[in-house]
Design an enzyme around this catalytic site. Structure first.
Site, PDB file in Angstrom:
ATOM      1  N   ASP A  54      35.348  34.088  39.095  1.00 51.60           N
ATOM      2  CA  ASP A  54      36.664  34.195  39.082  1.00 51.60           C
ATOM      3  C   ASP A  54      36.743  32.881  37.984  1.00 51.60           C
ATOM      4  O   ASP A  54      35.970  31.623  38.967  1.00 51.60           O
ATOM      5  CB  ASP A  54      37.116  34.168  40.313  1.00 51.60           C
ATOM      6  N   GLU A  76      44.574  36.112  40.165  1.00 51.33           N
ATOM      7  CA  GLU A  76      44.695  37.814  39.957  1.00 51.33           C
ATOM      8  C   GLU A  76      44.379  38.674  41.513  1.00 51.33           C
ATOM      9  O   GLU A  76      44.334  39.453  41.325  1.00 51.33           O
ATOM     10  CB  GLU A  76      43.195  37.522  39.335  1.00 51.33           C
ATOM     11  N   ASP A 131      34.022  35.112  45.369  1.00 51.20           N
ATOM     12  CA  ASP A 131      35.316  35.385  45.902  1.00 51.20           C
ATOM     13  C   ASP A 131      35.237  36.221  45.987  1.00 51.20           C
ATOM     14  O   ASP A 131      36.902  37.299  46.077  1.00 51.20           O
ATOM     15  CB  ASP A 131      36.387  35.408  44.480  1.00 51.20           C
ATOM     16  N   ARG A 153      45.725  38.140  44.183  1.00 47.77           N
ATOM     17  CA  ARG A 153      47.198  39.834  44.630  1.00 47.77           C
ATOM     18  C   ARG A 153      46.961  40.861  43.648  1.00 47.77           C
ATOM     19  O   ARG A 153      47.518  41.244  44.448  1.00 47.77           O
ATOM     20  CB  ARG A 153      48.254  38.716  44.962  1.00 47.77           C
ATOM     21  N   LYS A 212      39.640  27.764  35.334  1.00 47.14           N
ATOM     22  CA  LYS A 212      38.869  27.197  36.122  1.00 47.14           C
ATOM     23  C   LYS A 212      38.590  25.532  35.656  1.00 47.14           C
ATOM     24  O   LYS A 212      37.823  26.150  34.501  1.00 47.14           O
ATOM     25  CB  LYS A 212      38.160  27.586  37.425  1.00 47.14           C
TER      26      LYS A 212
END
Length: 523
Positions: free
Chosen positions: A265, A344, A283, A346, A272
């Protein structure tokens, strides 16, 4: 640690500590109940009965303590004498710590775990966490020989018979599941992209005699999986939805476990920073836990339909990456305005749970994910955050956490107050909240639940394991033991039946749990 073979035996046999180093571990009161005849074969001749008794007298756990018995070949370690109501009676986290810090070195070692029968399952999973598999240290790759650790349980209390072969098999399968999940989470994305994760799923399927269903790449877009496709479309390795299905004769209900498998991620275009991106290989912890638990659960025999649904993607940056302001249509048919590409998980899970409902006709859907950094603020590093539309299952998750050692604690479930955080003028909803100080972890879970519908008649459970999935730089395999315990009453295995908080396997969410809820309200 990477080359360790972990074996559970009813009796580890006798051997002096110089030949086979030993660690004896348990609560102080339990250690005091062990007779010398039960352990002398693992300590003599270098440790006498008097030395053993003196060591027990010297232990003063606060919360733990340890004492060497003979040089660096033998030791005894004490767990906390008491734990709070939100901890596991097994002190599972302390078991892992003491094994890591106190087990003597060597190629052939022994752990003697002294506990009550009700704590055996949690203790075995805790021991497994202390022996991670993944390593790319050059020294470990040159070692061809395997190190062996044999675990023997000395049972204290009324039901103190030795573990039988079926119980030992359950412990072995659970430990393998924990270590499998931890290995996947520890593996970096250059070795665990979506292709590799699918290989892991296929390998488990082959071992269980199950052929996975795989929907991948452009087919996801064509079939309406806008969440998974939108998150993963910019990556070199395409996103995928993979399903392993166990459908035995005589099943009375259908259960689906849906795992977030973001193999890396970056945050996408909402990228990030340099301090928050390292560690994002983890993740995929929800999908890894579901794979490990599915493998172990089916091996132990499962009476009901069980589907493991893996939502796999890499949230990468590229020319076709999803942009903030893009609007995607998810598998539910609902439209989502993207205001944060770093929210992302969800999106992929919403597609997964709706697939479980529409295509698999699941009665009970549990999704597991490293969903929010806010989870660690809400429930901390050791307790998963649980949200569900069922009070009975909320209580069950907490109890399963205590019996398995994978602790869990409820989040607020209040869609009528919180779901307005996702209000959009352009679409059915946005994917990230307006107010980041308003129950972030609860809101993230509600986003997933909204695609099922808040009036969906089945049981929906959301488990956020963002913090418990790792301890420092190592994965924990968290979630495997929790799932096995939570659904243990649907198992053919007596040990899983014992640690399960639910009632009869054909009616897991009804009368017994309602009585438990009423009892808790009276306390």
């Amino acid at each position: 640690m990477a080359n360790v073979v972990l074996e559970f035996k009813a009796s580890a046999g006798d051997s002096e500590p110089q030949s086979r180093p030993v660690l004896i571990i348990g609560q102080h009161t339990n250690l005091q109940q062990v007779s010398w005849s039960q352990i002398k074969g693992k300590l003599q001749p270098v440790v006498s009965k008097e030395i053993w008794q003196a060591a027990l007298s010297a232990l003063n756990p606060n919360p733990t303590d340890s004492c060497p018995l003979y040089l660096n070949h033998a030791a005894v370690a004490s767990l906390p004498s008491r734990v709070s109501r939100h901890n596991s009676p097994s002190s599972a986290h302390f078991v892992s710590r003491l094994v890591r810090s106190c087990l003597p070195g060597g190629n052939n070692r022994c752990i003697v775990m002294v506990c009550e029968r009700s704590d055996v399952f949690a203790s075995s999973c805790a021991i497994a966490r202390a022996f991670p598999i993944f390593s790319r240290r050059s020294t470990s790759s040159r070692r061809a020989e395997k190190k062996h650790v044999t675990v023997e349980f000395v049972i204290i209390g009324q039901d103190n018979n030795s573990l039988d072969a079926a119980e030992l098999e359950c412990l072995s399968n659970a430990a393998d599941g924990v270590r499998l999940a931890a290995r996947i989470v520890d593996t970096p994305c250059n070795e665990m992209n979506t292709d590799h994760f699918l290989d892991e799923i296929k390998a488990v399927g082959t071992e269980l005699g199950i052929t996975p269903v795989i929907i991948r790449g452009e087919e996801l877009k064509q079939r309406g999986f806008g969440g998974i496709y939108g998150v993963g479309k910019a990556a070199e390795h395409p996103p995928a939805l993979a399903i392993l299905s166990h459908t035995p004769d005589g099943a009375t209900q259908t259960i689906a476990w849906v795992g977030k498998g973001i193999v890396y991620d970056t945050g996408g275009l909402s990228i990030k920073g340099k301090t928050t991106m390292p560690g994002m290989k983890r993740d995929c912890g929800g999908a890894a836990a579901i794979l490990g638990a599915f493998k172990a659960t089916i091996k132990q025999g499962f009476k009901d339909n069980l589907h493991a649904v893996f939502c796999l993607a890499e949230n990468a940056v590229g020319p076709i990456a999803t942009r903030p302001d893009d609007i995607h249509t998810l598998y539910s048919g609902k439209t989502v305005e993207i205001n944060n590409t770093d929210a992302e998980g969800r999106l992929v899970l919403s597609d997964g749970v709706v697939y479980a409902s529409k295509d698999l006709s699941a009665d009970i859907i549990l999704d597991m994910a490293t969903l929010t950094g806010a989870q660690g603020i809400s429930t901390g590093k050791y307790h998963a955050a649980v949200m569900t539309n069922s009070e009975q299952w909320e209580v069950a998750c907490v109890r399963a956490g205590r019996s398995s050692g994978d602790l869990a604690h409820p989040l607020v479930y209040c869609p009528e107050l919180h779901f307005s955080e996702f209000t959009s003028a352009m679409a059915d909803m946005k994917n990230s909240v307006a107010d980041r100080e308003n129950a972030q972890s609860s809101c993230a879970g509600l986003f997933i639940g909204s695609h099922l519908g808040f009036d969906w008649p089945g049981v929906w459970v959301h488990v956020d394991i963002a913090s418990p999935v790792h301890a420092g730089e190592r994965a924990t395999g968290f979630g495997v033991a929790l799932l096995m315990a939570l659904f243990g009453q649907a198992s053919d295995d007596s040990m899983l039946n014992q640690v399960s908080p639910l009632g009869a396997p054909t009616n897991m969410a009804e009368d017994q749990m309602e009585r438990d809820c009423k009892r808790r309200r009276l306390v």
